[in-house]
Design a protein around this motif. Structure first.
Motif, PDB file in Angstrom:
ATOM      1  N   THR A  50      43.513  -6.477  38.240  1.00  0.00           N
ATOM      2  CA  THR A  50      44.278  -6.009  37.094  1.00  0.00           C
ATOM      3  C   THR A  50      43.657  -6.490  35.791  1.00  0.00           C
ATOM      4  O   THR A  50      43.514  -5.711  34.841  1.00  0.00           O
ATOM      5  CB  THR A  50      45.739  -6.492  37.196  1.00  0.00           C
ATOM      6  OG1 THR A  50      46.304  -6.007  38.410  1.00  0.00           O
ATOM      7  CG2 THR A  50      46.563  -6.001  36.023  1.00  0.00           C
ATOM      8  N   ASN A  51      43.284  -7.758  35.731  1.00  0.00           N
ATOM      9  CA  ASN A  51      42.664  -8.300  34.517  1.00  0.00           C
ATOM     10  C   ASN A  51      41.339  -7.613  34.214  1.00  0.00           C
ATOM     11  O   ASN A  51      41.034  -7.320  33.051  1.00  0.00           O
ATOM     12  CB  ASN A  51      42.460  -9.807  34.647  1.00  0.00           C
ATOM     13  CG  ASN A  51      43.749 -10.574  34.542  1.00  0.00           C
ATOM     14  OD1 ASN A  51      44.726 -10.094  33.974  1.00  0.00           O
ATOM     15  ND2 ASN A  51      43.773 -11.767  35.091  1.00  0.00           N
ATOM     16  N   THR A  52      40.542  -7.355  35.240  1.00  0.00           N
ATOM     17  CA  THR A  52      39.260  -6.681  35.043  1.00  0.00           C
ATOM     18  C   THR A  52      39.471  -5.265  34.529  1.00  0.00           C
ATOM     19  O   THR A  52      38.784  -4.820  33.596  1.00  0.00           O
ATOM     20  CB  THR A  52      38.464  -6.651  36.361  1.00  0.00           C
ATOM     21  OG1 THR A  52      38.264  -7.998  36.801  1.00  0.00           O
ATOM     22  CG2 THR A  52      37.129  -5.966  36.185  1.00  0.00           C
ATOM     23  N   THR A  53      40.432  -4.558  35.102  1.00  0.00           N
ATOM     24  CA  THR A  53      40.740  -3.197  34.651  1.00  0.00           C
ATOM     25  C   THR A  53      41.207  -3.194  33.200  1.00  0.00           C
ATOM     26  O   THR A  53      40.767  -2.358  32.402  1.00  0.00           O
ATOM     27  CB  THR A  53      41.819  -2.570  35.556  1.00  0.00           C
ATOM     28  OG1 THR A  53      41.357  -2.577  36.901  1.00  0.00           O
ATOM     29  CG2 THR A  53      42.126  -1.149  35.141  1.00  0.00           C
ATOM     30  N   ASN A  54      42.083  -4.121  32.854  1.00  0.00           N
ATOM     31  CA  ASN A  54      42.560  -4.196  31.474  1.00  0.00           C
ATOM     32  C   ASN A  54      41.443  -4.543  30.502  1.00  0.00           C
ATOM     33  O   ASN A  54      41.383  -4.009  29.392  1.00  0.00           O
ATOM     34  CB  ASN A  54      43.694  -5.213  31.354  1.00  0.00           C
ATOM     35  CG  ASN A  54      44.983  -4.707  31.955  1.00  0.00           C
ATOM     36  OD1 ASN A  54      45.196  -3.509  32.078  1.00  0.00           O
ATOM     37  ND2 ASN A  54      45.842  -5.628  32.342  1.00  0.00           N
ATOM     38  N   HIS A  55      40.530  -5.419  30.922  1.00  0.00           N
ATOM     39  CA  HIS A  55      39.399  -5.782  30.061  1.00  0.00           C
ATOM     40  C   HIS A  55      38.486  -4.571  29.821  1.00  0.00           C
ATOM     41  O   HIS A  55      38.057  -4.316  28.693  1.00  0.00           O
ATOM     42  CB  HIS A  55      38.620  -6.935  30.693  1.00  0.00           C
ATOM     43  CG  HIS A  55      37.468  -7.408  29.878  1.00  0.00           C
ATOM     44  ND1 HIS A  55      37.618  -8.061  28.676  1.00  0.00           N
ATOM     45  CD2 HIS A  55      36.131  -7.305  30.083  1.00  0.00           C
ATOM     46  CE1 HIS A  55      36.436  -8.340  28.174  1.00  0.00           C
ATOM     47  NE2 HIS A  55      35.508  -7.893  29.020  1.00  0.00           N
ATOM     48  N   ARG A  57      39.365  -1.444  29.998  1.00  0.00           N
ATOM     49  CA  ARG A  57      40.113  -0.511  29.158  1.00  0.00           C
ATOM     50  C   ARG A  57      40.031  -0.926  27.683  1.00  0.00           C
ATOM     51  O   ARG A  57      39.853  -0.091  26.802  1.00  0.00           O
ATOM     52  CB  ARG A  57      41.571  -0.458  29.617  1.00  0.00           C
ATOM     53  CG  ARG A  57      42.385   0.583  28.873  1.00  0.00           C
ATOM     54  CD  ARG A  57      43.796   0.694  29.413  1.00  0.00           C
ATOM     55  NE  ARG A  57      43.745   1.250  30.764  1.00  0.00           N
ATOM     56  CZ  ARG A  57      44.419   0.770  31.793  1.00  0.00           C
ATOM     57  NH1 ARG A  57      45.200  -0.284  31.646  1.00  0.00           N
ATOM     58  NH2 ARG A  57      44.328   1.329  32.980  1.00  0.00           N
ATOM     59  N   GLN A  58      40.133  -2.227  27.430  1.00  0.00           N
ATOM     60  CA  GLN A  58      40.052  -2.727  26.055  1.00  0.00           C
ATOM     61  C   GLN A  58      38.658  -2.478  25.463  1.00  0.00           C
ATOM     62  O   GLN A  58      38.526  -2.070  24.308  1.00  0.00           O
ATOM     63  CB  GLN A  58      40.382  -4.212  26.032  1.00  0.00           C
ATOM     64  CG  GLN A  58      40.451  -4.807  24.645  1.00  0.00           C
ATOM     65  CD  GLN A  58      40.830  -6.271  24.684  1.00  0.00           C
ATOM     66  OE1 GLN A  58      40.696  -6.942  25.709  1.00  0.00           O
ATOM     67  NE2 GLN A  58      41.300  -6.779  23.564  1.00  0.00           N
ATOM     68  N   ILE A  59      37.621  -2.688  26.252  1.00  0.00           N
ATOM     69  CA  ILE A  59      36.257  -2.436  25.782  1.00  0.00           C
ATOM     70  C   ILE A  59      36.087  -0.958  25.435  1.00  0.00           C
ATOM     71  O   ILE A  59      35.508  -0.618  24.391  1.00  0.00           O
ATOM     72  CB  ILE A  59      35.227  -2.874  26.845  1.00  0.00           C
ATOM     73  CG1 ILE A  59      35.178  -4.392  26.929  1.00  0.00           C
ATOM     74  CG2 ILE A  59      33.850  -2.308  26.541  1.00  0.00           C
ATOM     75  CD1 ILE A  59      34.352  -4.913  28.085  1.00  0.00           C
ATOM     76  N   ASN A  60      36.586  -0.070  26.296  1.00  0.00           N
ATOM     77  CA  ASN A  60      36.482   1.368  26.025  1.00  0.00           C
ATOM     78  C   ASN A  60      37.255   1.761  24.780  1.00  0.00           C
ATOM     79  O   ASN A  60      36.810   2.618  24.007  1.00  0.00           O
ATOM     80  CB  ASN A  60      36.960   2.181  27.231  1.00  0.00           C
ATOM     81  CG  ASN A  60      35.920   2.223  28.326  1.00  0.00           C
ATOM     82  OD1 ASN A  60      34.733   2.112  28.067  1.00  0.00           O
ATOM     83  ND2 ASN A  60      36.375   2.384  29.551  1.00  0.00           N
ATOM     84  N   ASN A  64      35.618   3.538  21.521  1.00  0.00           N
ATOM     85  CA  ASN A  64      36.162   4.785  20.978  1.00  0.00           C
ATOM     86  C   ASN A  64      36.526   4.630  19.509  1.00  0.00           C
ATOM     87  O   ASN A  64      36.304   5.543  18.709  1.00  0.00           O
ATOM     88  CB  ASN A  64      37.380   5.242  21.786  1.00  0.00           C
ATOM     89  CG  ASN A  64      37.000   5.790  23.136  1.00  0.00           C
ATOM     90  OD1 ASN A  64      35.872   6.204  23.355  1.00  0.00           O
ATOM     91  ND2 ASN A  64      37.945   5.774  24.059  1.00  0.00           N
ATOM     92  N   ALA A  65      37.084   3.490  19.144  1.00  0.00           N
ATOM     93  CA  ALA A  65      37.439   3.245  17.741  1.00  0.00           C
ATOM     94  C   ALA A  65      36.180   3.228  16.869  1.00  0.00           C
ATOM     95  O   ALA A  65      36.166   3.805  15.772  1.00  0.00           O
ATOM     96  CB  ALA A  65      38.204   1.929  17.612  1.00  0.00           C
ATOM     97  N   GLN A  66      35.110   2.589  17.353  1.00  0.00           N
ATOM     98  CA  GLN A  66      33.850   2.569  16.606  1.00  0.00           C
ATOM     99  C   GLN A  66      33.280   3.976  16.459  1.00  0.00           C
ATOM    100  O   GLN A  66      32.803   4.356  15.385  1.00  0.00           O
ATOM    101  CB  GLN A  66      32.825   1.674  17.298  1.00  0.00           C
ATOM    102  CG  GLN A  66      33.059   0.212  17.118  1.00  0.00           C
ATOM    103  CD  GLN A  66      31.985  -0.611  17.804  1.00  0.00           C
ATOM    104  OE1 GLN A  66      31.392  -0.184  18.797  1.00  0.00           O
ATOM    105  NE2 GLN A  66      31.735  -1.801  17.282  1.00  0.00           N
TER     106      GLN A  66
END
Length: 98
Positions: A50-55, A57-60, A64-66
């Motif tokens: 779960t932590n890896t998936t959330n990390h 997702r946060q990187i993506n 996307n914001a950049q």
């Protein structure tokens, strides 16, 4: 005897069943400890995934914001198509653009 012990051990970590039951307090205590250990290992694995998936997702989301900021800048400043392509190409090479 060893095969039966191994089979019993595997059934403690899976939903499988086994007809061998603890016959005294020491065996029952060991069975309970084994079940708790399996629960702890499963919970740790699930938490890590779960932590890896959330990390990821946060990187993506950050990427996307950049990308959106760069595209908005290109659009607002009305940069030439050649310059826009060079910027976007450089971002793709560095991995900032998908």
């Amino acid at each position: 005897q060893y095969a039966t012990s191994f089979h019993w051990g595997i059934t403690q970590f899976t939903p499988a069943s086994m007809e061998i039951n603890p016959t005294n307090a020491m065996e029952r205590g060991f069975a309970v400890a084994t079940i708790f250990f399996g629960l702890l290992m499963f919970s740790t694995l699930l938490s890590t995934m779960t932590n890896t998936t959330n990390h990821l997702r946060q990187i993506n989301m950050q990427k996307n914001a950049q990308q959106n900021l760069v595209r908005r800048y290109i659009h607002e400043k009305k940069l030439s198509p050649q310059l826009s392509n060079k910027i976007l190409s450089a971002m793709r090479k560095t991995g900032l653009l998908q």
